[in-house]
Design a protein around this motif. Structure first.
Motif, mmCIF file in Angstrom:
data_model
loop_
_atom_site.group_PDB
_atom_site.id
_atom_site.type_symbol
_atom_site.label_atom_id
_atom_site.label_comp_id
_atom_site.label_asym_id
_atom_site.label_seq_id
_atom_site.Cartn_x
_atom_site.Cartn_y
_atom_site.Cartn_z
ATOM 1 N N GLU A 464 68.823 98.814 7.276
ATOM 2 C CA GLU A 464 68.407 97.437 6.959
ATOM 3 C C GLU A 464 66.457 96.946 7.202
ATOM 4 O O GLU A 464 66.376 95.958 6.895
ATOM 5 C CB GLU A 464 69.403 96.774 7.968
ATOM 6 C CG GLU A 464 70.978 96.688 7.790
ATOM 7 C CD GLU A 464 71.338 96.367 8.878
ATOM 8 O OE1 GLU A 464 70.792 95.581 10.081
ATOM 9 O OE2 GLU A 464 73.176 96.421 8.772
ATOM 10 N N LEU A 465 66.787 98.212 8.636
ATOM 11 C CA LEU A 465 64.630 97.630 8.696
ATOM 12 C C LEU A 465 64.018 98.637 7.797
ATOM 13 O O LEU A 465 63.114 97.376 7.238
ATOM 14 C CB LEU A 465 64.790 98.707 10.081
ATOM 15 C CG LEU A 465 63.495 98.785 10.398
ATOM 16 C CD1 LEU A 465 63.548 96.937 11.536
ATOM 17 C CD2 LEU A 465 62.860 99.335 11.836
ATOM 18 N N THR A 466 64.542 99.087 6.966
ATOM 19 C CA THR A 466 63.955 99.332 5.801
ATOM 20 C C THR A 466 63.549 98.199 4.997
ATOM 21 O O THR A 466 62.376 97.765 4.353
ATOM 22 C CB THR A 466 64.335 100.448 4.741
ATOM 23 O OG1 THR A 466 64.399 101.738 6.491
ATOM 24 C CG2 THR A 466 63.070 100.579 3.681
ATOM 25 N N CYS A 467 64.881 97.371 4.304
ATOM 26 C CA CYS A 467 64.867 96.557 3.456
ATOM 27 C C CYS A 467 63.984 95.145 4.246
ATOM 28 O O CYS A 467 63.104 94.541 3.420
ATOM 29 C CB CYS A 467 66.070 95.806 3.418
ATOM 30 S SG CYS A 467 67.110 97.189 2.503
ATOM 31 N N LEU A 468 63.873 94.908 5.529
ATOM 32 C CA LEU A 468 63.118 94.119 6.606
ATOM 33 C C LEU A 468 62.141 94.072 5.917
ATOM 34 O O LEU A 468 61.067 93.666 5.853
ATOM 35 C CB LEU A 468 63.936 94.160 7.720
ATOM 36 C CG LEU A 468 63.397 92.996 8.625
ATOM 37 C CD1 LEU A 468 64.110 91.442 7.199
ATOM 38 C CD2 LEU A 468 64.198 92.745 9.670
ATOM 39 N N ALA A 470 60.318 96.250 3.707
ATOM 40 C CA ALA A 470 59.873 95.094 2.744
ATOM 41 C C ALA A 470 59.551 93.708 2.404
ATOM 42 O O ALA A 470 58.614 93.911 2.139
ATOM 43 C CB ALA A 470 60.852 95.581 1.602
ATOM 44 N N THR A 471 60.626 93.022 2.763
ATOM 45 C CA THR A 471 60.087 91.788 3.229
ATOM 46 C C THR A 471 59.246 91.115 3.593
ATOM 47 O O THR A 471 58.829 90.080 3.271
ATOM 48 C CB THR A 471 61.356 91.289 3.327
ATOM 49 O OG1 THR A 471 62.870 92.058 2.346
ATOM 50 C CG2 THR A 471 61.678 89.701 3.570
ATOM 51 N N LEU A 472 58.996 91.659 4.732
ATOM 52 C CA LEU A 472 57.614 91.835 5.293
ATOM 53 C C LEU A 472 56.918 91.677 5.130
ATOM 54 O O LEU A 472 56.123 90.709 5.221
ATOM 55 C CB LEU A 472 58.175 92.202 7.166
ATOM 56 C CG LEU A 472 57.300 91.584 8.065
ATOM 57 C CD1 LEU A 472 57.323 90.573 8.494
ATOM 58 C CD2 LEU A 472 57.263 92.677 9.430
ATOM 59 N N ALA A 473 56.772 93.243 4.321
ATOM 60 C CA ALA A 473 55.303 93.052 3.475
ATOM 61 C C ALA A 473 55.050 92.343 2.618
ATOM 62 O O ALA A 473 53.752 91.870 2.327
ATOM 63 C CB ALA A 473 55.742 94.967 3.134
#
Length: 706
Positions: A464-468, A470-473
C-alpha cells in the motif's frame, strides 16, 4: 581458573549414570545399595584402624596405618561417587577422586615395601615381656641374696671357720648373679635405645603428618611442646618448656572461650579433649588446628596431666570451605537452571531416540494443550500427528549427523487450538554421551504466529505504501509543475499590475505639472494621495510576492556571525542619530540560511524604529541559548501593543493604524511568522500598551535541511 572449577563440578552435556540403567528401579537400587554398603564398610575400617593407632601409642610405623586409612577412605569415596553419578553427571569430579584414590593406593604400596623388613626385625611384644619377666626375677633374686649377705656378715665372725667353704660357693654364685645383672643391664640399655629410636620415629611421623605433640602438667601449669608444635603456633622452635599463657596468646579471641570451655568439660567429666579452633599469629595469619588430648590421673584418681597432639588442618578447612561454596554454587545453579527450564516463555522438551518425550516444560504443554504428564513416554507423532510426521526426518538427521538443526519454521495446529493455524521457530540440538554418541534430542520451540501475521500485514502495508509513494510522486510532480506555473503567474501578474500602476503614477505627475497653475490645494492633495495609494498598492504586490515565495524557494546555508549580521542590517536601515540600538553580548555563530534570518531581524528592527512614538527611542537585541535552539528577542521602549492585538498583528494585511495615517502593507510580520515557522521555530509578542514591545522568536542551532 574459574573455567577449571566449572568443568570439575559442572555436568556439561553428560547425562547421569542412571540413564545407562534406563532408570530401572531394581537395577538402580541394586547398584545404590551395593555401593552404599561398600562405602559404609570402607569408612568403618579406617575408624577401627584410627582407634587402634590412637589407643596403642607404642605401635611402630603407625603412620602406615594412617596411610591405609586414607587409602580405604578414598576407595569408599569412589563408591559414594558411583551413587552420586546415578543422578548427577559430574564425571570430571568422579574421575579426579578416582585419580586421587589411585595416587594414595600407589603411595601406600610403595611405602609398605621398605617397612616389611623393618617390621620383621622388631622384637615381638611376647619377647619383650619375657625379657622383662626374666629381668624382674633376677632382680628379686639379687635382693634376696643381698639380704642373705647381710645375715652372713652378722654371723661372719662366729662362723668364719665353719663357712669358709660355703663363702667360696656363695662368692661364685654372686659372680654368676653379677654376670646376669650385667646382661640384664645391657638388655635394658638396648630396650632404652629402641625406645629412643621409636620416639624419634614417632616424632618424625608426627611432623610428616603436620602434627605437634604436647604434655600439660595440670599441677604446675607447665607445658611441653614438640618442635613442630612450636612451628604451628608461630614460635621460634627450641624452647620446649612453655606454659599455658603461651598457648592462650595464640588462640583466636573469637574461639578462646569455646576451647577453654571444652578443656574444662574434659577435665571435669574425665573424658578426652577434642576441639577444632583457629590460631591468630602475630603477622595476622589465621590458621586452623585440631587439638586432641587425654588425661592421666594420680594415685588418688585426680587428673594431673593431659597429653595430646595438635594437627594443622588449615588446608583441609580451606578445601572444605571451597568445596562447600562450590556445592552451594552448583546447587544454586541447578535450581536456577531448573527454574529457567520450568518458567521459560518458550517451549522446551527432550526426546529419546524413539522420539518419545522424556522431559517437557509447562510452556510447551500449554502450546500443545496437553499436560506435562500426558506427554511423558509418548512420541511426537502420538501427541501431534501432522507436526510429528513433518519433524521426524529432522530428528533422524540430528541423530545421524550429531549436529544441531537450527531455525526451522514449523506451521500447523495443536490440540490446544485445533481451529487456528500457528507458526513456530524450532531448534533441534543433539544430547551426547561422553563417548560422543547421541543419546537424546533437545528441542526449543518459540511461537512466531503474531510475528508472521505482522509480517503479512507489513507486506500488505508495504504494498500500500508503495502505491501511495507512487501517487505521492505523481502529486509532487504535479505540485512542482503547479508551483512553477504559480511563479510564472505571480511574475506575470506583478509585471502586468505594476506596469499600469507606474503609468498611473507618472500620468498623475504629468497632469499635475501641466495643470500646475490651475490646481487648487485640495486637488494637489488628492493627486498626492493618488500617488501614495499607487505606491502602497505596488508595495502590497511586492509583499504578496515575497509572502508566496517563503518556504518554496531554495536558500543556501551559510556560516553566519549573528552580531556582524545585525550590524549590517542596522547600517542598511540608517536609523536617526538620536535612536539607539544595543546588541547584547554572546551572539552565536550559526550555520543557517542567512537571507531568512536577515529578513526576520530587518522586519522586526525596522518596525521598532518606524512605529516608535519618539525620535530618541531605544531598541535592545538579546539572545538566550536553549537545548536545541536559540531564543532571540527584539525589545523596544515604544508605545507598546495591547494584548488583544497580539495575534492580529501576525495576520496578513492587518495593521493597527490607518494606512493613510502611516504607510504599511500589513504583510511584514506575517512574512516573519511564516519564515520562523517554516524553519521549525516559534514567534510571539510580550507587550502591553504604553510599556514597549518585545518580539521573541526561536531559531534552530543547526539548519534542519542539512
Amino acid at each position: 581458573m574459574s573455567g577449571f572449577w566449572k568443568t570439575l563440578f559442572g555436568a556439561g552435556q553428560f547425562i547421569p549414570h542412571g540413564h545407562c540403567y534406563l532408570w530401572k528401579p531394581s537395577l538402580v537400587w541394586l547398584h545404590l545399595t551395593s555401593d552404599s554398603l561398600i562405602a559404609l564398610a570402607y569408612y568403618s575400617i579406617p575408624l577401627t584402624l584410627f582407634y587402634l593407632v590412637k589407643k596403642r601409642q607404642d605401635l611402630p610405623f603407625n603412620w602406615i596405618f594412617l596411610l591405609f586409612c586414607a587409602f580405604i577412605v578414598a576407595c569408599g569415596t569412589t563408591h559414594l561417587m558411583a551413587v552420586w553419578t546415578l543422578w548427577h553427571s559430574t564425571y570430571w569430579l568422579s574421575g579426579m577422586i578416582k585419580a586421587a584414590t589411585a595416587g594414595v593406593s600407589v603411595l601406600t604400596a610403595i611405602e609398605l615395601i621398605p617397612i616389611v623388613p623393618k617390621a620383621l626385625a622388631l622384637p615381638s611384644p611376647a619377647q619383650l615381656e619375657q625379657a622383662n619377666q626374666q629381668l624382674q626375677i633376677e632382680i628379686t633374686e639379687r635382693l634376696k641374696i643381698e639380704e642373705q649377705l647381710k645375715q652372713y656378715q652378722n654371723q661372719l665372725e662366729q662362723r668364719v671357720a665353719e663357712r669358709t667353704a660355703q663363702l667360696e660357693a656363695s662368692n661364685a654364685h654372686i659372680q654368676e648373679l653379677l654376670c646376669s645383672e650385667q646382661q640384664a643391664r645391657e638388655q635394658a640399655e638396648a630396650a632404652k635405645a629402641e625406645i629412643q629410636r621409636y620416639t624419634e620415629r614417632l616424632t618424625l611421623a608426627l611432623e610428616v603428618a603436620k602434627m605437634g605433640s604436647w604434655d600439660w602438667n595440670l599441677e604446675n601449669n607447665e607445658v611441653y611442646w614438640s618442635r613442630y608444635h612450636e612451628l604451628i603456633f608461630g614460635y621460634e622452635p627450641g624452647t620446649s618448656q612453655r606454659n599455658y599463657t603461651d598457648w592462650r596468646q595464640r588462640v583466636h579471641p573469637e574461639d578462646l572461650a569455646k576451647v577453654e570451655r571444652i578443656i574444662a568439660e574434659a577435665i571435669r567429666d574425665h573424658k578426652d579433649y577434642d576441639c577444632e579452633y583457629r590460631l591468630l599469629l602475630p603477622d595476622g595469619q589465621v590458621r586452623w588446628v585440631n587439638g586432641v588430648g587425654r588425661l592421666s590421673y594420680s594415685g588418688e584418681g585426680y587428673p594431673n596431666q593431659m597429653i595430646g597432639v595438635v594437627i594443622d588442618i588449615t588446608d583441609r578447612r580451606l578445601a572444605e570451605e571451597t568445596l562447600r561454596e562450590s556445592e552451594e554454587t552448583a546447587r544454586r545453579q541447578l535450581i536456577e537452571i531448573e527454574a529457567i527450564y520450568t518458567s521459560a516463555p518458550i517451549g522446551l522438551c527432550v526426546l529419546d531416540l524413539q522420539y518419545r518425550y522424556i522431559r517437557v516444560n509447562e510452556s510447551l504443554a500449554q502450546i500443545n494443550g496437553i499436560s506435562v504428564s500426558e506427554h511423558l513416554g509418548r512420541t511426537v507423532r502420538e501427541i501431534l500427528p501432522e507436526l510429528g510426521e513433518f519433524q521426524e526426518p529432522i530428528f533422524e538427521q540430528v541423530i545421524q549427523s550429531g549436529q544441531p538443526v537450527l531455525n526451522v519454521e514449523v506451521h500447523g495446529v495443536t490440540p490446544a487450538q485445533p481451529e487456528i493455524e500457528r507458526d513456530w521457530i524450532v531448534n533441534y540440538y543433539p544430547l551426547k554421551a561422553p563417548e560422543g554418541q547421541v543419546q537424546a534430542i533437545n528441542i526449543t520451540a518459540q511461537e512466531i504466529t503474531e510475528r508472521k501475521i505482522a509480517e503479512k500485514e507489513l507486506k500488505k502495508r508495504t504494498q500500500e505504501l508503495t502505491c501511495l509513494n507512487a501517487t505521492l510522486a505523481q502529486t509532487m510532480t504535479l505540485l512542482k509543475q503547479q508551483n512553477q506555473e504559480l511563479d510564472q503567474f505571480a511574475y506575470v501578474v506583478s509585471h502586468d499590475l505594476k506596469a499600469p500602476l507606474r503609468a498611473i503614477a507618472h500620468l498623475s505627475e504629468w497632469i499635475e505639472e501641466d495643470l500646475e497653475i490651475e490646481l487648487t490645494p485640495t486637488t494637489r492633495n488628492q493627486f498626492d494621495l493618488l500617488r501614495r495609494r499607487v505606491y502602497r498598492l505596488e508595495a502590497l504586490i511586492n509583499g504578496l510576492l515575497d509572502y508566496s515565495r517563503v518556504g518554496r524557494s531554495e536558500v543556501s546555508v551559510q556560516t553566519v556571525v549573528v552580531e556582524d549580521l545585525l550590524k549590517d542590517i542596522i547600517d542598511s536601515l540608517a536609523p536617526p542619530d538620536t535612536f539607539r540600538i544595543d546588541i547584547a553580548s554572546g551572539m552565536p555563530t550559526l550555520k543557517t540560511k542567512r537571507i531568512l534570518l536577515s529578513q526576520i531581524f530587518s522586519n522586526l528592527i525596522s518596525n521598532a524604529i518606524k512605529h516608535h512614538h519618539r525620535p530618541d527611542g531605544r531598541v535592545k537585541i538579546l539572545v538566550q541559548e536553549r537545548k536545541d535552539f536559540y531564543e532571540f528577542a527584539v525589545s523596544d521602549d515604544g508605545p507598546g501593543i495591547s494584548s488583544q492585538y497580539h495575534q492580529k498583528i501576525f495576520q496578513i494585511f492587518q495593521t493597527l493604524k490607518s494606512r493613510d495615517e502611516q504607510e504599511n502593507t500589513g504583510i511584514g510580520l506575517s512574512i516573519v511568522k511564516k519564515i520562523v515557522e517554516s524553519e521549525g521555530g516559534e514567534i510571539w509578542l510580550d507587550s502591553e500598551a504604553e510599556q514597549g514591545a518585545t518580539f521573541r522568536f526561536t531559531w534552530p542551532k543547526k539548519d534542519l535541511s542539512t
